[in-house]
Write an enzyme that holds these catalytic residues in place. Sequence first.
Site, short mmCIF file in Angstrom:
data_model
loop_
_atom_site.label_atom_id
_atom_site.label_comp_id
_atom_site.label_asym_id
_atom_site.label_seq_id
_atom_site.Cartn_x
_atom_site.Cartn_y
_atom_site.Cartn_z
N SER A 136 0.79 -0.88 -0.27
CA SER A 136 0.15 -0.30 -0.10
C SER A 136 0.46 1.63 -0.17
CB SER A 136 -1.08 0.09 1.03
OG SER A 136 -1.63 1.67 1.47
N TYR A 160 -1.66 -0.62 10.84
CA TYR A 160 -2.03 -0.92 9.08
C TYR A 160 -0.44 -1.40 8.29
CZ TYR A 160 -3.52 -1.31 4.41
OH TYR A 160 -3.21 -1.58 2.90
N LYS A 164 2.18 -3.62 6.59
CA LYS A 164 2.75 -3.69 5.29
C LYS A 164 3.80 -3.74 4.65
CE LYS A 164 -1.34 -4.61 3.29
NZ LYS A 164 -1.61 -6.11 2.41
C1 UD1 Z 1 -7.38 5.31 3.06
C2 UD1 Z 1 -6.05 4.57 4.05
C3 UD1 Z 1 -5.13 3.76 3.49
C4 UD1 Z 1 -5.81 2.42 2.72
C5 UD1 Z 1 -6.83 3.55 1.60
C6 UD1 Z 1 -7.56 2.66 0.85
C7 UD1 Z 1 -6.51 6.20 5.99
C8 UD1 Z 1 -5.31 6.79 6.27
N1 UD1 Z 1 -5.66 5.60 5.14
O1 UD1 Z 1 -6.38 6.05 2.46
O2 UD1 Z 1 -4.34 2.95 4.67
O3 UD1 Z 1 -4.58 1.66 1.63
O4 UD1 Z 1 -7.62 3.96 2.25
O5 UD1 Z 1 -8.09 2.60 -0.40
O6 UD1 Z 1 -7.29 5.43 6.61
N2 UD1 Z 1 -12.93 10.88 2.84
C9 UD1 Z 1 -13.92 12.29 3.29
N3 UD1 Z 1 -15.20 11.46 4.14
C10 UD1 Z 1 -15.39 10.74 4.24
C11 UD1 Z 1 -14.28 9.35 3.79
C12 UD1 Z 1 -13.11 9.49 3.42
O7 UD1 Z 1 -14.15 13.35 3.03
O8 UD1 Z 1 -15.92 10.09 4.38
C13 UD1 Z 1 -11.42 11.89 2.10
C14 UD1 Z 1 -10.49 11.82 3.31
O9 UD1 Z 1 -10.18 13.00 3.83
C15 UD1 Z 1 -9.31 12.12 2.46
C16 UD1 Z 1 -10.03 11.00 0.60
O10 UD1 Z 1 -11.60 10.94 1.18
O11 UD1 Z 1 -9.46 13.05 1.91
C17 UD1 Z 1 -9.78 9.64 0.57
O12 UD1 Z 1 -9.92 8.87 2.34
P1 UD1 Z 1 -10.08 6.97 1.87
O13 UD1 Z 1 -11.06 6.88 0.94
O14 UD1 Z 1 -10.22 6.89 3.43
O15 UD1 Z 1 -8.32 7.06 1.37
P2 UD1 Z 1 -7.04 6.98 2.09
O16 UD1 Z 1 -7.52 8.04 3.12
O17 UD1 Z 1 -6.46 7.93 0.92
#
Ligand code: UD1
Length: 350
Positions: A136, A160, A164
Amino acid sequence: MRILVTGGAGFIGSHTCLVLLEKGYEIVVIDSYVNSNNKSLERVIDILKSADQTVKFNIKVINLDIRDQKKLDQLFCDSHNLRTPFNAVIHFAGLKSVKDSLIDPLLYWDVNVNGSINLLRVMNKYNCRTIVFSSSATVYGIFNNEPLKENTSINPINTYGQTKAAVEQFLTDIYSSNPEEWKIVNLRYFNPIGAHESGMIGESPLGIPNNIFPFITQVAVGKRDKLTIFGDNWPTLDGTCIRDYIHVMDLAEGHISALEFLLENKNQIINLNLGTGHGKSVLELVKTFEQVNNIKIPIEFSGRRRGDYASVVADNSLAISCLNWYPKRCLEDMCKDGWKWQSLNPQGYN
Ligand code: UD1
């Protein structure tokens, strides 16, 4: 070619199994189903049959937890005795929630690290020394708004990511112990979203999704009221975070390319970023989803989520130059296919 796929019933695993079977590989899938559903692989067969009724597909599915050393050994032993040894392993099996990993590090280290140790032990014992490992972008930890290259330092900030990174380090040690024999690729995924274009297989998270895309599709299907966007004051063009979203089918195809790269080339260990190389903000993702599918996604803003970064984007040039691969599908495709899956399957596989 006979390939063992661990965790093959999961989101990325099932899409990869589909491509493997389409390409004529014989596969054995092992999965514990703790975070997956056996229907995913039944659907994979349905997709293949709907394309061609006459073709026979070679897939065997076994309920097996990679921590079960005895059963894992038996599987390799039987394959060995029947003179149908595994040529390679694609290793997806593992737990993937950052949040849960902080609550239960014992479980995460046990499944992700001990499970991988068990797997590598039997692979070594039965002379199967080619592995594609599901890693990842989380292993990097330090994000400074530049596209990430594979030589960026490893510094995971959550459990996590630590597991990895630990498996990557373990694989490096395994390789060093016998560089004449091992072929290893660590695929560092960015943000896989979307679904197969048929809408028959896709992501089916248990409970409230942690990741943004399944949350959006669940709002669209009426399971959740609104999307909460974590932060509107990030140092980006529209104030929301930027990520490198990649279509799960592009990711799946990347695994087959990585496998073939290992099979065709000399012994090595290599780390490869699988992303599109293009960053999209949360608001861009939401707007694209709305436009492509003609659905309104109600949003609200909250404070930043702990552990988030402004921008995480892949430099995918190494993967493109090594593998006969490049990501073909755009954000519109990801939004269209992901919504097709969710709208046809409002409860996922349940
Ligand atoms: C997350 C994991 C990462 C994993 C990846 C898989 C964390 C810190 N990291 O990454 O280890 O490999 O998923 O896809 O959790 N967001 C919102 N609202 C929400 C959910 C997310 O605004 O309800 C935003 C987050 O702030 C971020 C973006 O959407 O900016 C993507 O979030 P997410 O899908 O959780 O992925 P990552 O955080 O990039």
